[in-house]
Design a protein around this motif. Structure first.
Motif, PDB file in Angstrom:
ATOM      1  N   ASP A 240       2.615   7.026   4.686  1.00 36.93           N
ATOM      2  CA  ASP A 240       3.160   5.690   4.954  1.00 36.93           C
ATOM      3  C   ASP A 240       3.178   4.908   3.649  1.00 36.93           C
ATOM      4  N   SER A 241       3.975   3.871   3.611  1.00 34.14           N
ATOM      5  CA  SER A 241       4.060   3.035   2.415  1.00 34.14           C
ATOM      6  C   SER A 241       4.744   1.721   2.746  1.00 34.14           C
TER       7      SER A 241
ATOM      8  N   TYR B  63       0.827  -1.193   0.000  1.00 36.47           N
ATOM      9  CA  TYR B  63       0.000   0.000   0.000  1.00 36.47           C
ATOM     10  C   TYR B  63       0.866   1.250   0.000  1.00 36.47           C
ATOM     11  N   LYS B  64       0.254   2.327  -0.409  1.00 39.74           N
ATOM     12  CA  LYS B  64       0.864   3.645  -0.314  1.00 39.74           C
ATOM     13  C   LYS B  64      -0.226   4.573   0.185  1.00 39.74           C
ATOM     14  N   LEU B  65       0.080   5.387   1.180  1.00 38.62           N
ATOM     15  CA  LEU B  65      -0.894   6.255   1.839  1.00 38.62           C
ATOM     16  C   LEU B  65      -0.444   7.698   1.745  1.00 38.62           C
ATOM     17  N   ILE B  66      -1.361   8.563   1.278  1.00 41.12           N
ATOM     18  CA  ILE B  66      -1.076   9.995   1.228  1.00 41.12           C
ATOM     19  C   ILE B  66      -2.218  10.773   1.868  1.00 41.12           C
ATOM     20  N   ASN B  67      -1.936  12.015   2.249  1.00 40.73           N
ATOM     21  CA  ASN B  67      -2.980  12.934   2.663  1.00 40.73           C
ATOM     22  C   ASN B  67      -3.789  13.269   1.423  1.00 40.73           C
ATOM     23  N   TYR B  68      -5.096  13.144   1.487  1.00 38.76           N
ATOM     24  CA  TYR B  68      -5.960  13.305   0.315  1.00 38.76           C
ATOM     25  C   TYR B  68      -5.781  14.655  -0.366  1.00 38.76           C
ATOM     26  N   LEU B  69      -5.681  15.741   0.407  1.00 38.29           N
ATOM     27  CA  LEU B  69      -5.604  17.075  -0.196  1.00 38.29           C
ATOM     28  C   LEU B  69      -4.191  17.515  -0.552  1.00 38.29           C
ATOM     29  N   THR B  70      -3.228  17.247   0.331  1.00 43.21           N
ATOM     30  CA  THR B  70      -1.874  17.760   0.111  1.00 43.21           C
ATOM     31  C   THR B  70      -1.007  16.826  -0.722  1.00 43.21           C
TER      32      THR B  70
ATOM     33  N   PHE C  91      -5.447   5.923  -0.221  1.00 37.92           N
ATOM     34  CA  PHE C  91      -4.588   4.742  -0.263  1.00 37.92           C
ATOM     35  C   PHE C  91      -4.595   4.177  -1.677  1.00 37.92           C
ATOM     36  N   VAL C  92      -3.489   3.626  -2.114  1.00 34.17           N
ATOM     37  CA  VAL C  92      -3.490   2.721  -3.245  1.00 34.17           C
ATOM     38  C   VAL C  92      -3.014   1.393  -2.671  1.00 34.17           C
ATOM     39  N   VAL C  93      -3.853   0.354  -2.858  1.00 37.55           N
ATOM     40  CA  VAL C  93      -3.621  -0.943  -2.221  1.00 37.55           C
ATOM     41  C   VAL C  93      -3.519  -2.015  -3.299  1.00 37.55           C
TER      42      VAL C  93
END
Length: 190
Positions: A126-127, A114-121, A182-184
């Motif tokens: 995390d990844s 997975y890769k996790l980002i803040n939706y707006l910024t 997230f992209v999982v």
């Protein structure tokens, strides 16, 4: 008297320097040894919430195992995750790469990247991808071990899929973290 003062200042300077070096060495070892722990696990929460996806507790493997598990060769590379616009008002699932494996069911143990980002910024939070190499992790889905957004969105998806999850703060870690994307990559489900 000025010689004593200079000597005292020199001793204090040496002690301060030694303290700085000791702190830096301690931080180095804590960061290096703690690199396999999820940063979210150390964050206090106002209410009891399910655990976050955590970096691998399983033996790290390369993403080539994803293709063997019914996925696409596209899953062998780290995804480029772009921020969204506006607010996430409801959980949204978008299939980026269709999987051909079995359908994930609640209660199964899934292995994912997975890769996790803040939706707006778009800031990466995390990844499981480290220097372009995947380090999948495993957890039970649909039983409260993971955030509600994952527990609701992943069951029903196929092994080998790459999905994008836009998760409102209420189904993630709360307003402190805000809305998340997230992209999982679903590597396996057992």
């Amino acid at each position: 008297m000025s010689d004593n003062k200079r000597r005292s200042q020199a001793i204090a300077g040496v002690l301060c320097g030694a303290l700085v070096v000791a702190v830096l060495v301690g931080v180095f070892f804590v960061v290096r040894d703690g690199s396999s722990e999820a940063p979210v696990a150390s964050q206090p929460t106002a209410t009891a919430q399910p655990a976050a996806p955590v970096p691998p507790s399983a033996v790290p493997t390369t993403a080539t195992s994803t293709a063997a598990a019914g996925g696409s060769a596209a899953l062998t590379s780290e995804p480029d995750v772009q921020p969204g616009t506006g607010a996430v008002t409801a959980l949204a699932v978008k299939e980026l790469v269709p999987g051909t494996g079995e359908t994930v069911k609640a209660g199964q143990t899934i292995t994912v990247n997975y890769k996790l980002i803040n939706y707006l910024t778009g800031e990466q939070i995390d990844s499981s991808w480290k220097n372009g190499v995947s380090e999948p992790f495993s957890a039970q889905i649909g039983v409260g071990q993971l955030i509600p957004g994952w527990d609701q969105a992943i069951p029903g998806q196929k092994v080998g899929s790459r999905i994008q999850l836009d998760v409102p703060a209420a189904l993630a870690y709360g307003p402190e973290q805000g809305d998340l994307r997230f992209v999982v990559d679903i590597v396996s489900a057992e």
